[in-house]
Write an enzyme that holds these catalytic residues in place. Structure first.
Site, mmCIF file in Angstrom:
data_model
loop_
_atom_site.group_PDB
_atom_site.id
_atom_site.type_symbol
_atom_site.label_atom_id
_atom_site.label_comp_id
_atom_site.label_asym_id
_atom_site.label_seq_id
_atom_site.Cartn_x
_atom_site.Cartn_y
_atom_site.Cartn_z
ATOM 1 N N GLU B 63 -10.914 -28.206 -35.134
ATOM 2 C CA GLU B 63 -10.607 -27.513 -36.392
ATOM 3 C C GLU B 63 -9.810 -26.235 -36.174
ATOM 4 O OE1 GLU B 63 -13.578 -28.783 -35.695
ATOM 5 O OE2 GLU B 63 -14.202 -30.072 -37.348
ATOM 6 N N PHE B 125 -28.411 -30.945 -42.247
ATOM 7 C CA PHE B 125 -27.518 -31.316 -41.149
ATOM 8 C C PHE B 125 -26.104 -30.818 -41.445
ATOM 9 C CE2 PHE B 125 -24.596 -34.474 -39.209
ATOM 10 C CZ PHE B 125 -24.825 -34.105 -37.890
ATOM 11 N N GLN B 126 -25.511 -30.160 -40.472
ATOM 12 C CA GLN B 126 -24.166 -29.578 -40.581
ATOM 13 C C GLN B 126 -24.041 -28.618 -41.766
ATOM 14 O OE1 GLN B 126 -21.242 -32.803 -40.151
ATOM 15 N NE2 GLN B 126 -21.312 -32.489 -37.937
ATOM 16 N N LYS B 175 -20.604 -31.555 -51.319
ATOM 17 C CA LYS B 175 -20.237 -32.965 -51.392
ATOM 18 C C LYS B 175 -20.501 -33.562 -52.773
ATOM 19 C CE LYS B 175 -20.464 -37.171 -48.627
ATOM 20 N NZ LYS B 175 -21.049 -37.819 -47.433
ATOM 21 N N MET B 489 -2.100 -10.536 -18.274
ATOM 22 C CA MET B 489 -2.290 -9.219 -18.883
ATOM 23 C C MET B 489 -3.617 -8.612 -18.423
ATOM 24 S SD MET B 489 -0.480 -7.170 -20.592
ATOM 25 C CE MET B 489 0.665 -7.711 -21.870
#
Lengths: 181, 590
Positions: B63, B125-126, B175, B489
């Site tokens: 993502e 869940f999630q 959802k 760096m």
């Protein structure tokens, strides 16, 4: 190389007096709006001394958040600008700077005691024009409205007389005169 | 799954499911490409997308890749980038790109799935508190709990993301809302009463600014990402105003391309790794005209020694940027393009003051040739690699993205931009791993352009899996890695600050980038000989597909010049680090 390097991260050399300010923040009353305001203060390291919030315009879904904060003139300018950057913030008014502000706080104060202490507590409550809103043989609950320092003072006097618990609303403010805001 | 089964009014075209509302609203907003990754809580939206021909969905591998791709898309087109991810880990993986877009003012709309409303707060869940997590890193966010509010919310999100100071807006959609049937509303008339960015300048402020400009003896334009964000017209206006005044121009990292690098009055980038002439001009100027920049600490160096003798005009669309770090003598709250146009008008036919003494002084600084480096016949110097890349690509339609570190600064110093929107880099947040997915996003917007991610071998491994995305979607990005085997760096700062104790900055066990490219189905190239470099770069350009180019460069090269932390603009390290540049107080800064 200088003895006194500084950058955006090191502004400690700038010593300015802190001022206490009361801000009235009008916001869209949408979920999470208080979280946005409070989160901004903690994320940017600003102080919150007191905060109150309630819906004040049901038709337009507007809430008024009263924040008492302290900071240098520079910080206070930034606080206003950062608040206005939040999408649901409609306006920010510096009530203190307007010099026309009135501030009030409401407190509920529980005092328990017997005998002379109980009588003395009642006598002081009368002087402060505090109302008794609950009583038992051993206790009172006082309701007191006034400026914050008046409530501080009342609590200090109650302390030796059996102060049990204090609940305060935090500061509310409004500007004097006929105009809005 | 709780499905709200309000009967769908088949005759009424504005009745549709939440998922269909999402797709319809995106189409109405003109979205042609979106970047995303499916998951349980966004399946209804993916289902609606399945048969939708007008929106191209680029499936990423992580993502974070979707977020940076959306940023690259946005920065290179000027339109909002759109990302679609699922709840929980899908949303938390987006936090870095959202923060990155916030810091760099990139317009982005992120759609996240959420567990059904009746499960919110149950540690389902999630499930994660997406609006809570993104509240402090997005310009605005929403949790949609009423399907009838969904269309309006999406349109409002685009409005907020793309207007004022642009930024990321997150819409969290449970959802059940995606399944529920509701009313679609169009974007016309959508507004938010509390959101009124000021885009037109106060005429009095413009008058005062132009008055100062007419009398300046040592003026400088200091321009930033705000000019890019304002659109290509703002870059045109900057060029016009510069032509009228003849003032020299420097720019922040984010503003490169607004003013042509080939122009004789171009000073190069300013700041920590900016040019000697730009930083000295900033320090010694008597008038600084800041257009769409925010006096970042990488630009100002030491605050109390910052441009001590100048008046400062500060044009910014965000009032909170004014006086945040540096006091402005003339604040101008406006869209930078509008402000520049107003200044052009106010300047009128005025004759610019003779500033030839100032330009002569600048020429003196320029003569120091601050970006010079020791050339080598045996090793590829990283600066040389960028120079050759520039020479071989400058006449094409080329877009450059970068990761973060030395290679990024070398790219800013040695690659030159003539146009806005050609340079995509993570400036504010400094996100290693930005460049590769950003290149994916840029290429998705500009099919036939040459898109190059100038990378370091450390940064590129952070979001490397998006090579697979490029292969799948036939996006022929070129990943040009300056491979010095060090987190360059970090190594440079350890040399400078920590007595050459190189704690955990050397990457052992680097992958074979050629085999890695081949494993993904891309072309792998490697080069360690300066004499072969041009040929290999040409091979990269000519290849019709994604390329990973492992350019083996000098290992311990430092990125110079440099203003050490806590130092002033006129206190630059030019050619050699001795180790005592930074004192105790400076070491504590970043």
């Amino acid at each position: 190389m200088s003895d006194n390097p500084a950058s955006a991260y090191d502004m400690s050399h700038v010593e300015e007096d802190e001022e206490r300010r009361t801000l009235a923040v009008i916001v869209d009353n949408e979920p999470g709006v208080l979280g946005r305001v409070v989160g901004l203060f903690s994320a940017r390291g600003y102080n919150i001394e007191s905060l109150t919030v309630a819906e004040v315009d049901r038709d337009r879904h507007r809430s008024r958040i009263t924040i008492v904060t302290a900071g240098t003139a520079h910080t206070l300018e930034q606080i206003e600008a950062q608040l206005l950057r939040l999408v649901p913030v409609a306006s920010v008014t510096d009530i203190t700077r307007s010099k026309r502000g009135i501030e009030r706080e409401l407190a509920l104060i529980k005092v328990a005691g017997e005998g002379e202490k109980r009588v003395e507590a009642l006598r002081i409550a009368e002087i402060f024009r505090a109302r008794v809103i609950d009583t038992t043989n051993k206790s009172f609950i006082f309701e007191l409205t006034g400026a914050s320092d008046k409530i501080d003072q009342f609590c200090a006097l109650m302390d030796p007389l059996g102060l049990v618990e204090v609940s305060r609303t935090g500061v509310l403010s409004i500007k004097r005169g006929a105009e809005k805001g | 799954m709780e499905m709200q089964t309000k009967p769908k009014a088949k005759t009424d075209t504005d009745q549709m499911t939440g998922a269909e509302i999402v797709i319809t609203a995106l189409k109405e907003q003109g979205v042609e490409v979106m970047f995303g990754y499916p998951g349980g809580a966004v399946l209804p939206i993916y289902d609606a997308l399945f048969t939708e021909p007008s929106i191209r969905h680029v499936l990423v591998r992580h993502e974070q890749g979707a977020g940076h791709a959306a940023e690259g898309y946005a920065r290179s087109t000027g339109n909002a980038g759109v990302a679609l991810v699922t709840s929980g880990p899908g949303a938390t993986n987006m936090v870095t790109p959202i923060t990155d877009a916030m810091m760099d003012s990139i317009p982005m709309v992120v759609l996240t799935g959420q567990v059904p409303t009746h499960l919110i707060g149950t540690d389902a869940f999630q499930e994660c508190d997406t609006v809570g997590i993104t509240r402090c890193c997005a310009k605005h966010n929403y949790l949609v709990t009423d399907v009838d509010e969904l269309a309006r919310t999406i349109h409002e999100a685009f409005l907020i993301a793309t207007t004022g100071r642009p930024g990321p807006v997150v819409i969290d959609i449970p959802k059940d809302i995606q399944f529920a049937t509701g009313t679609y509303v169009g974007k016309d008339g959508i507004h938010k009463a509390t959101y009124k960015p000021q885009t037109d300048p106060d005429p009095q402020a413009i008058k005062r600014a132009v008055e100062l400009m007419k009398h300046a003896k040592r003026p400088v334009f200091y321009t930033g990402g705000g000019v890019i964000n304002s659109g290509p017209e703002a870059s045109e206006s900057l060029r016009k105003l510069q032509k009228l005044t003849g003032f020299p121009v420097t720019s922040t990292l984010m503003g490169l391309g607004a003013f042509p690098a080939s122009h004789e009055d171009w000073l190069g980038m300013l700041g920590m790794h900016g040019s000697y002439e730009a930083n000295n001009a900033m320090h010694d100027c008597d008038l600084m005209i800041c257009v769409g920049a925010r006096f970042d600490d990488r630009v100002t160096g030491r605050i109390d020694a910052f441009s001590p003798g100048s008046k400062k005009i500060h044009i910014d669309i965000d009032p909170s940027s004014i006086n945040k770090v540096i006091r402005a003598d003339v604040p101008v709250i406006a869209d930078s393009g509008n402000a520049l146009d107003a200044m052009i008008k106010a300047w009128g036919k005025a004759k610019p003051k003779d500033i030839s003494d100032w330009k002569a002084q600048i020429s003196g600084w320029r003569a120091r040739n601050c970006f010079a480096y020791a050339e080598s016949e045996n090793e590829i110097k990283p600066q040389y690699a960028i120079e050759r890349l520039y020479e071989l690509t400058k006449d094409r339609e080329t877009y450059i993205s970068t990761e973060v570190g030395q290679h990024q600064m070398w790219a800013a110093q040695h690659y030159h931009f003539e146009e806005p929107n050609r340079w995509m880099t993570s400036g504010g947040l400094g996100t290693m791993g930005y460049g590769l997915p950003a290149a994916v996003g840029i290429q998705a917007a500009h099919k036939d352009a040459l898109v190059i991610d100038i990378a370091g071998e450390a940064s590129v491994q952070m979001v490397l899996q998006e090579v697979s995305t490029a292969v799948q979607h036939k996006l022929p990005i070129k990943v040009f890695i300056l491979n010095n085997e060090w987190m360059g760096m970090v190594r440079q700062w350890q040399e400078l600050l920590h007595g050459e104790r190189y704690s955990h900055s050397y990457s052992e066990s680097l992958p074979d980038f050629v085999k890695l490219a081949e494993a993904y189905g891309a072309l792998g190239l490697v080069c360690d000989d300066p004499k072969e470099l041009d040929g290999k770069i040409q091979e990269m350009i000519d290849y019709d597909g994604p390329v990973i180019f492992d350019c083996r460069v000098t290992k311990a090269e430092n990125c110079l010049p440099m203003i050490p932390s806590g130092a002033a603009h006129n206190d630059m390290i030019l050619s050699e680090i001795t180790g005592d540049e930074i004192d105790e107080a400076g070491r504590k800064l970043v």
